[in-house]
Write a protein that holds these residues in place. Structure first.
Motif, PDB file in Angstrom:
ATOM      1  N   ARG A   1       0.835  -1.196   0.000  1.00 48.30           N
ATOM      2  CA  ARG A   1       0.000   0.000   0.000  1.00 48.30           C
ATOM      3  C   ARG A   1       0.880   1.260   0.000  1.00 48.30           C
ATOM      4  N   VAL A   2       1.984   1.215   0.751  1.00 44.76           N
ATOM      5  CA  VAL A   2       2.880   2.382   0.830  1.00 44.76           C
ATOM      6  C   VAL A   2       3.622   2.583  -0.497  1.00 44.76           C
ATOM      7  N   THR A   3       4.097   1.486  -1.097  1.00 46.58           N
ATOM      8  CA  THR A   3       4.891   1.630  -2.328  1.00 46.58           C
ATOM      9  C   THR A   3       4.023   1.758  -3.579  1.00 46.58           C
ATOM     10  N   GLY A   4       2.748   1.377  -3.463  1.00 43.08           N
ATOM     11  CA  GLY A   4       1.866   1.437  -4.623  1.00 43.08           C
ATOM     12  C   GLY A   4       1.941   0.219  -5.519  1.00 43.08           C
ATOM     13  N   ASP A   5       2.621  -0.837  -5.036  1.00 46.00           N
ATOM     14  CA  ASP A   5       2.674  -2.078  -5.819  1.00 46.00           C
ATOM     15  C   ASP A   5       1.417  -2.902  -5.549  1.00 46.00           C
ATOM     16  N   SER A   6       0.803  -3.400  -6.617  1.00 43.76           N
ATOM     17  CA  SER A   6      -0.409  -4.216  -6.468  1.00 43.76           C
ATOM     18  C   SER A   6      -0.038  -5.684  -6.518  1.00 43.76           C
TER      19      SER A   6
ATOM     20  N   ARG B   1       4.856   9.395  -3.559  1.00 47.57           N
ATOM     21  CA  ARG B   1       4.671   8.372  -2.519  1.00 47.57           C
ATOM     22  C   ARG B   1       5.794   8.468  -1.506  1.00 47.57           C
ATOM     23  N   LEU B   2       5.449   8.629  -0.254  1.00 52.67           N
ATOM     24  CA  LEU B   2       6.452   8.668   0.805  1.00 52.67           C
ATOM     25  C   LEU B   2       6.798   7.237   1.197  1.00 52.67           C
ATOM     26  N   PRO B   3       8.057   6.813   0.980  1.00 53.54           N
ATOM     27  CA  PRO B   3       8.390   5.400   1.256  1.00 53.54           C
ATOM     28  C   PRO B   3       8.704   5.136   2.725  1.00 53.54           C
ATOM     29  N   VAL B   4       7.895   5.705   3.599  1.00 53.32           N
ATOM     30  CA  VAL B   4       8.127   5.580   5.037  1.00 53.32           C
ATOM     31  C   VAL B   4       6.837   5.120   5.709  1.00 53.32           C
ATOM     32  N   ALA B   5       6.951   4.139   6.592  1.00 53.80           N
ATOM     33  CA  ALA B   5       5.803   3.696   7.394  1.00 53.80           C
ATOM     34  C   ALA B   5       6.197   3.761   8.863  1.00 53.80           C
ATOM     35  N   VAL B   6       5.272   4.253   9.681  1.00 50.65           N
ATOM     36  CA  VAL B   6       5.501   4.355  11.122  1.00 50.65           C
ATOM     37  C   VAL B   6       4.374   3.603  11.827  1.00 50.65           C
ATOM     38  N   PHE B   7       4.754   2.693  12.708  1.00 55.25           N
ATOM     39  CA  PHE B   7       3.767   1.906  13.448  1.00 55.25           C
ATOM     40  C   PHE B   7       3.717   2.375  14.911  1.00 55.25           C
ATOM     41  N   ASP B   8       2.500   2.420  15.417  1.00 52.29           N
ATOM     42  CA  ASP B   8       2.318   2.883  16.792  1.00 52.29           C
ATOM     43  C   ASP B   8       1.357   1.972  17.534  1.00 52.29           C
ATOM     44  N   CYS B   9       1.707   1.648  18.780  1.00 54.43           N
ATOM     45  CA  CYS B   9       0.837   0.836  19.634  1.00 54.43           C
ATOM     46  C   CYS B   9       0.202   1.719  20.708  1.00 54.43           C
ATOM     47  N   ASP B  10      -0.556   2.692  20.276  1.00 56.35           N
ATOM     48  CA  ASP B  10      -1.350   3.515  21.186  1.00 56.35           C
ATOM     49  C   ASP B  10      -0.512   4.399  22.114  1.00 56.35           C
ATOM     50  N   LEU B  11       0.667   4.794  21.653  1.00 58.88           N
ATOM     51  CA  LEU B  11       1.526   5.624  22.507  1.00 58.88           C
ATOM     52  C   LEU B  11       2.162   6.784  21.730  1.00 58.88           C
ATOM     53  N   ALA B  12       1.556   7.191  20.622  1.00 60.53           N
ATOM     54  CA  ALA B  12       2.206   8.161  19.739  1.00 60.53           C
ATOM     55  C   ALA B  12       2.599   9.448  20.463  1.00 60.53           C
ATOM     56  N   GLY B  13       1.726   9.920  21.363  1.00 54.60           N
ATOM     57  CA  GLY B  13       2.037  11.164  22.064  1.00 54.60           C
ATOM     58  C   GLY B  13       3.249  11.031  22.964  1.00 54.60           C
ATOM     59  N   SER B  14       3.441   9.860  23.542  1.00 55.61           N
ATOM     60  CA  SER B  14       4.568   9.652  24.459  1.00 55.61           C
ATOM     61  C   SER B  14       5.865   9.328  23.731  1.00 55.61           C
ATOM     62  N   VAL B  15       5.748   8.589  22.621  1.00 52.75           N
ATOM     63  CA  VAL B  15       6.972   8.206  21.901  1.00 52.75           C
ATOM     64  C   VAL B  15       7.286   9.186  20.762  1.00 52.75           C
ATOM     65  N   LYS B  16       6.437  10.227  20.670  1.00 53.67           N
ATOM     66  CA  LYS B  16       6.670  11.385  19.794  1.00 53.67           C
ATOM     67  C   LYS B  16       6.592  11.075  18.297  1.00 53.67           C
ATOM     68  N   THR B  17       5.747  10.115  17.956  1.00 54.70           N
ATOM     69  CA  THR B  17       5.477   9.918  16.533  1.00 54.70           C
ATOM     70  C   THR B  17       4.211  10.678  16.126  1.00 54.70           C
ATOM     71  N   ASP B  18       3.650  11.453  17.072  1.00 54.24           N
ATOM     72  CA  ASP B  18       2.417  12.183  16.766  1.00 54.24           C
ATOM     73  C   ASP B  18       2.639  13.276  15.722  1.00 54.24           C
TER      74      ASP B  18
END
Lengths: 275, 348
Positions: free
Chosen positions: A143-148, B53-70
């Motif tokens: 989904r991020v890279t746009g590859d299907s 397309r931004l080739p970046v993904a950030v995962f958060d487990c309900d703590l974004a405000g504390s771990v500063k990914t907000d």
């Protein structure tokens, strides 16, 4: 979109060819586990028809292992490595004889549980309950890279007891990972016996509650496996296919016996099985 | 027959590459927390790479405000994935995603990202993932949350994962550079930081040591204070550099000179820096981590192998601690600057 499962149905010639391959793979599963004197033949023989259909008709190929648009096939129950190696080897991904000879041999890539060094294996697993999370990660990345592409995760039924599957299923439903298809090899046996005795579960109800579509099929019918995998690609939800299978399928004295989860045949039994 | 097969070739695992532009480093002059420096660096990285397309993904487990990914979440929401309180799944998913042409950060508290999901970290390591795991609230520096929230084993645990690179930045400037280094380099990284605001580490002239043109180099020790008269080198892991420098000032007033060495990569030994202080009487390690499995063990093992002569003293956490403010907990564990200065004087 992924070019997988294009034809509406398998024709008789295709079913005949898959049946021929299935017989060959079952022999290879038994040969490699007996030669290694260890391994997991029972679940391998219940999963093999699913593996063959997937690696034959999903959008994957030995010359496309790095293609970002390829489908991803994740083996969650890594102990069914004999089946995965047999399917891949007999479909031309590598020389199957190397897998038979090298299975569980120190230094060989054909480890007891699947590893990424084997062409076609997308993720090393062994600790159970990891595959659906892995599949979610690949689907999210697409989904991020746009590859299907489609993501197929094959899991055992015993490992569905692990709570991480519920975490992963919730995530897949929340983010609408409609390109994710989970296939459960439902042979109803695990090491200690019946999955219903070890830990009762209702997979249809559980996955529907998470927000999945569910389909039940005969996991040894190539036409049903193919049809379900094709149908899942058109779903507006992630799909769980419950594939009813038989542990040890294809060898009368192995069928539905949980001792063959992790016990290979002796040389004498092997001779009898492949006669 | 099996022995006749040659399996020596072709056992290579390759991930889908991701091309990332690394933004310029920031320099902080004022006290702030490392986690905020991480959050700012994350936004910098996203800004530098935004496009179709931004080739970046950030995962958060309900703590974004504390771990500063907000901050990333509010500006780049399509790359932000709220995974709920499901750390096992998130760890496995983030690892898999990181092999697929995406720069992946998962930020969480230490007890969840390190301790809770250790099995998944191990599988990510086996699978040659490229995860950037950022854990805040590590050590005793977690606020007043007590034992269950104190991740005091991040070095000890990740010592066992051979493909993970562990970085414990000393201050916000080094944090900024470490985050950007991890983003631009392959493989798994664990970045460890506490919760509190920290003073900026400065040289004796008052200039930020890890700001400006300073380039973070993985595995390098940074000698913050050095004296030819010093008989002791104090090796401070990560944010303990601040306590070490305060201890240095106390000791200096008392006429005791010591070297202060900042260690940001506690699983690696910088033998070139060590070689400059082998004539010391003592090497002292200072860490907000269990004494029994931290950097003191890394250094001790190295010293034993080399036959180095200085005595080794390890100052760290000795067990589950109490619920309270960081400074009070450091005092109880004798890890605060006053206690460190006193313990060093007792050695001489």
């Amino acid at each position: 979109m992924s070019e997988s499962f294009i034809s509406e149905h398998l024709n008789q010639d295709e079913i005949k060819e898959l049946s021929r391959l299935s017989l060959k793979c079952r022999g290879d599963i038994l040969r490699m586990t007996t030669l290694a004197k260890s391994g997991h033949p029972g679940g391998s023989m219940s999963s093999i028809d699913i593996y063959l259909t997937l690696w034959r008709y999903a959008s994957v190929a030995p010359d496309r292992v790095s293609d970002p648009a390829r489908d991803r096939i994740v083996v969650s129950h890594g102990h069914t490595s004999p089946a995965a190696y047999s399917a891949l080897g007999n479909l031309g991904w590598f020389d199957i004889d190397r897998a038979v000879a090298g299975f569980r041999l120190a230094g060989s890539p054909f480890e007891g549980h699947v590893e990424r060094v084997v062409p076609g294996i997308e993720w090393g697993t062994g600790n159970l309950g990891q595959g659906i999370s892995t599949g979610c990660g690949m689907a999210v990345a697409g989904r991020v890279t746009g590859d299907s592409f489609r993501v197929f995760v094959i899991t055992g039924d015993g490992e569905q007891q692990k709570g991480q599957n519920a975490e992963a299923a919730r995530f897949a439903a929340k983010y609408g990972l409609t390109n994710l298809t989970v296939i459960v090899d439902y042979n109803r046996l695990q090491i200690s016996g019946s999955i219903h005795d070890v830990m009762p579960q209702d997979l249809h109800a559980e996955y529907r509650a998470f927000g999945f579509e569910t389909i039940e099929i005969d996991g040894h019918s190539f036409s049903e496996i193919y049809h379900a995998l094709r149908l899942a690609g058109k779903s507006s939800r992630p799909v769980m296919i419950l594939a009813k299978t038989v542990m040890g399928k294809g060898v009368s004295f192995m069928e539905n016996k949980h001792k063959y989860h992790g016990s290979p045949l002796s040389a004498e039994e092997l001779t009898k099985a492949i006669a | 027959m099996r022995k006749n097969f040659d399996f020596s070739e072709g056992q290579v695992v390759s991930n889908q590459p991701v091309s990332i532009t690394i933004p310029p480093a920031r320099t902080y002059q004022e006290k702030t927390d490392n986690r905020s420096a991480f959050g700012n660096a994350l936004v910098d990285i996203a800004e530098a790479n935004k496009g179709d397309r931004l080739p970046v993904a950030v995962f958060d487990c309900d703590l974004a405000g504390s771990v500063k990914t907000d901050g990333f979440c509010s500006k780049f929401n399509s790359g932000f994935f709220q995974t709920g309180i499901q750390e096992h799944h998130t760890a496995a998913m983030a690892g898999a995603a990181s092999t697929q042409g995406v720069l992946v950060f998962w930020a969480d508290f230490g007890v969840f990202g390190v301790c809770e999901a250790y099995n998944q970290a191990r599988l990510n390591d086996i699978n040659h993932a490229e995860l950037k795991l950022v854990c805040t609230h590590c050590g005793l520096d977690v606020g007043e949350d007590g034992k269950t929230h104190q991740c005091i084993d991040y070095i000890g645990l990740f010592r066992n994962l051979p493909h993970f690179k562990l970085i414990c930045p000393a201050d916000p400037n080094q944090t900024d550079r470490a985050v950007k280094l991890a983003a631009g380099n392959p493989g798994n990284f664990l970045l460890v930081m506490g919760r509190s605001k920290l003073g900026i580490i400065k040289d004796e002239s008052g200039n930020p040591l890890f700001g400006g043109d300073y380039a973070f180099e993985f595995g390098r020790f940074d000698m913050l204070r050095k004296s030819d008269k010093a008989e002791i080198t104090l090796f401070a892991v990560g944010q303990m550099a601040e306590q070490a420098l305060t201890a240095w000032e106390i000791l200096k007033k008392d006429g005791v000179e010591v070297n202060i060495c900042s260690v940001s990569c506690p699983l690696v030994v910088d033998e070139f820096t060590l070689a400059t202080v082998t004539g010391n009487r003592f090497w002292v390690t200072l860490e907000d981590h269990l004494e029994c499995s931290g950097f003191g063990c890394t250094l001790g093992t190295y010293m034993a192998g080399k036959g180095y002569r200085p005595g080794l003293c390890r100052f760290g956490v000795r067990g589950y601690s109490a619920s309270g403010e960081r400074d009070d907990l450091y005092r109880r564990e004798k890890l605060d600057a006053q206690s460190v200065a006193r313990r060093i004087k007792e050695l001489l």
